[in-house]
Scaffold this active site. Sequence first.
Site, PDB file in Angstrom:
ATOM      1  N   GLU A  32      -6.079   5.111  13.478  1.00  0.00           N
ATOM      2  CA  GLU A  32      -7.032   4.203  14.132  1.00  0.00           C
ATOM      3  C   GLU A  32      -7.756   4.804  15.324  1.00  0.00           C
ATOM      4  OE1 GLU A  32      -3.096   3.324  16.222  1.00  0.00           O
ATOM      5  OE2 GLU A  32      -3.749   3.734  14.174  1.00  0.00           O
ATOM      6  N   SER A  73     -21.946 -12.132  24.642  1.00  0.00           N
ATOM      7  CA  SER A  73     -20.572 -12.500  24.960  1.00  0.00           C
ATOM      8  C   SER A  73     -20.383 -12.809  26.449  1.00  0.00           C
ATOM      9  CB  SER A  73     -19.606 -11.378  24.546  1.00  0.00           C
ATOM     10  OG  SER A  73     -18.272 -11.751  24.804  1.00  0.00           O
ATOM     11  N   ARG A  81       0.840  -1.200   0.000  1.00  0.00           N
ATOM     12  CA  ARG A  81       0.000   0.000   0.000  1.00  0.00           C
ATOM     13  C   ARG A  81       0.877   1.253   0.000  1.00  0.00           C
ATOM     14  NH1 ARG A  81      -3.736  -1.496   5.085  1.00  0.00           N
ATOM     15  NH2 ARG A  81      -1.760  -2.476   5.696  1.00  0.00           N
ATOM     16  N   VAL A 118      -1.739 -12.423  10.640  1.00  0.00           N
ATOM     17  CA  VAL A 118      -0.998 -11.445   9.839  1.00  0.00           C
ATOM     18  C   VAL A 118      -1.389 -10.031  10.266  1.00  0.00           C
ATOM     19  CG1 VAL A 118      -0.582 -10.578   7.509  1.00  0.00           C
ATOM     20  CG2 VAL A 118      -0.789 -13.044   7.915  1.00  0.00           C
ATOM     21  N   TYR A 129      -1.162   4.705  10.480  1.00  0.00           N
ATOM     22  CA  TYR A 129      -1.568   3.770  11.531  1.00  0.00           C
ATOM     23  C   TYR A 129      -0.394   3.582  12.491  1.00  0.00           C
ATOM     24  CZ  TYR A 129      -5.730   2.282   8.916  1.00  0.00           C
ATOM     25  OH  TYR A 129      -6.945   2.236   8.265  1.00  0.00           O
ATOM     26  N   VAL A 161     -12.360  -8.144  17.811  1.00  0.00           N
ATOM     27  CA  VAL A 161     -12.722  -7.304  18.959  1.00  0.00           C
ATOM     28  C   VAL A 161     -11.795  -6.104  19.031  1.00  0.00           C
ATOM     29  CG1 VAL A 161     -12.957  -7.249  21.466  1.00  0.00           C
ATOM     30  CG2 VAL A 161     -13.593  -9.304  20.201  1.00  0.00           C
ATOM     31  N   LEU A 162     -12.364  -4.926  19.309  1.00  0.00           N
ATOM     32  CA  LEU A 162     -11.564  -3.698  19.363  1.00  0.00           C
ATOM     33  C   LEU A 162     -11.990  -2.828  20.528  1.00  0.00           C
ATOM     34  CD1 LEU A 162      -9.547  -1.672  17.955  1.00  0.00           C
ATOM     35  CD2 LEU A 162     -11.570  -0.692  16.866  1.00  0.00           C
ATOM     36  N   ASP A 170      -3.177  -6.441  15.423  1.00  0.00           N
ATOM     37  CA  ASP A 170      -2.525  -5.125  15.465  1.00  0.00           C
ATOM     38  C   ASP A 170      -2.557  -4.528  16.860  1.00  0.00           C
ATOM     39  OD1 ASP A 170      -1.409  -4.600  13.006  1.00  0.00           O
ATOM     40  OD2 ASP A 170      -3.243  -3.800  12.145  1.00  0.00           O
ATOM     41  N   ASN A 183      -0.848  -7.134   8.890  1.00  0.00           N
ATOM     42  CA  ASN A 183      -1.285  -6.180   7.861  1.00  0.00           C
ATOM     43  C   ASN A 183      -2.060  -6.915   6.775  1.00  0.00           C
ATOM     44  OD1 ASN A 183       1.148  -7.426   7.009  1.00  0.00           O
ATOM     45  ND2 ASN A 183       1.596  -5.783   5.574  1.00  0.00           N
ATOM     46  N   MET A 184      -3.134  -7.552   7.183  1.00  0.00           N
ATOM     47  CA  MET A 184      -3.937  -8.348   6.256  1.00  0.00           C
ATOM     48  C   MET A 184      -4.337  -7.583   4.993  1.00  0.00           C
ATOM     49  SD  MET A 184      -6.434 -10.544   8.759  1.00  0.00           S
ATOM     50  CE  MET A 184      -7.428 -11.143   7.391  1.00  0.00           C
ATOM     51  N   SER A 233     -10.853  -2.240   8.203  1.00  0.00           N
ATOM     52  CA  SER A 233     -11.588  -3.278   8.931  1.00  0.00           C
ATOM     53  C   SER A 233     -12.547  -4.008   8.000  1.00  0.00           C
ATOM     54  CB  SER A 233     -12.356  -2.652  10.100  1.00  0.00           C
ATOM     55  OG  SER A 233     -11.474  -2.098  11.056  1.00  0.00           O
ATOM     56  N   LYS A 268       1.449   1.922   7.242  1.00  0.00           N
ATOM     57  CA  LYS A 268       1.746   1.128   8.438  1.00  0.00           C
ATOM     58  C   LYS A 268       2.641   1.904   9.397  1.00  0.00           C
ATOM     59  CE  LYS A 268       0.553  -2.213   9.521  1.00  0.00           C
ATOM     60  NZ  LYS A 268      -0.649  -2.419  10.369  1.00  0.00           N
ATOM     61  N   HIS A 324      -1.019   1.881  16.222  1.00  0.00           N
ATOM     62  CA  HIS A 324      -1.294   0.714  17.077  1.00  0.00           C
ATOM     63  C   HIS A 324      -0.242   0.601  18.181  1.00  0.00           C
ATOM     64  CE1 HIS A 324      -4.384  -0.577  14.259  1.00  0.00           C
ATOM     65  NE2 HIS A 324      -3.517  -0.493  13.276  1.00  0.00           N
TER      66      HIS A 324
END
Length: 371
Positions: free
Chosen positions: A118, A220, A15, A298, A94, A239-240, A270, A300-301, A134, A75, A96
């Site tokens: 993010e 949940s 990217r 992974v 990004y 989940v985030l 991430d 960085n899918m 996402s 990234k 993270h």
Amino acid sequence: MRIGVPKEIKNHEYRVGLTPASVRELVSRGHSVFVQKGAGEAIGLFDEHYQAAGAALLAEPTEIFATADMIVKVKEPQPQECAMLRPGQILYTYLHLAPDPEQTAALLASGAICVAYETITGPNGGLPLLAPMSEVAGRMAIQAGAAHLEKSKGGMGVLLGGVPGVAAAHVVVIGAGVVGTNALQMAVGVGARVTVIDKNVDRLRQLDLVYGNRITTLFSTAQHIEEAVMDADLVVGGVLIPGAAAPKLVTAGMISQMKKGAVIVDVAIDQGGCFETSHPTTHAQPTFIVDGVVHYCVANMPGAVARTSTFALNNATIGYALSLADKGWKKALKDCVHLKNGLNVAEGKVTYAAVARALGYEYVDADHLIG
């Protein structure tokens, strides 16, 4: 302002921070854009496209970092890139940071102004700069999971949709946000049996209204998660908690009781991952096996579908890039609380509460820095 776009150097990351169309927008506002040669070549965005949009080309990343007032990436900066940042320089990408103490320490030492895609919020809630990636990652999770259920890739040899006379695979999606919604959409589309788990009952109601008896919704709890993953052929973790480390909802004990040859896809990697047994992997070596369960983690899918991802990301990021370039970081953040929420590190201080909590730093409110 002088804006720099270096070529991404993370493993199999193709990217690019700005498309030629985004460059044209910045140049039309009177800004100068410097793009590293070959930055977008792998996805068909060639140097001549950037030159036609008004960018200047530079050969080396050192030139980009030395020239630019603002660096626009995709990234998180790698160690050699962190070392090239300087005090007062804006980094827009990004980050993270919560599960990454080394990167955080390097950014603090640089004195740079670090705005994370993010954690920028939207006027109607949500995380609009995280959402497009996402969406991509949620859809890819089913694609990747299906591939790794194949026997040749370590899986149990199951077809997600089954065939007449043979049961479909059971896909469990943990988290009904953007990742989870896109994952279940794809899983339902290929005919899998789908269970989605979330703590937001209103969100589960919405999904039930859309999908009806094609999915099973569960509130949940540790027991529901345990029962679901033990029956699952594929588990997707999406989940985030914005800016914070992901909660470990699936324990190592649960993993040990799963079917041998089942697959987990940890889209939350991430932010540290939501499976206790997860650790980041790359596109070059995407999986590892714990207790017979294939782990696809992974970090960085969306980089695997880099052209789609680049255009989707730029649609979301260019507006704030223009604001930062037009106004400078202090006025841009002062004028927009949503952009201010993206400030994670500035002038050697941690300005995002969740990152400070996760890594043990003192939290400094952004308002103290922007006046």
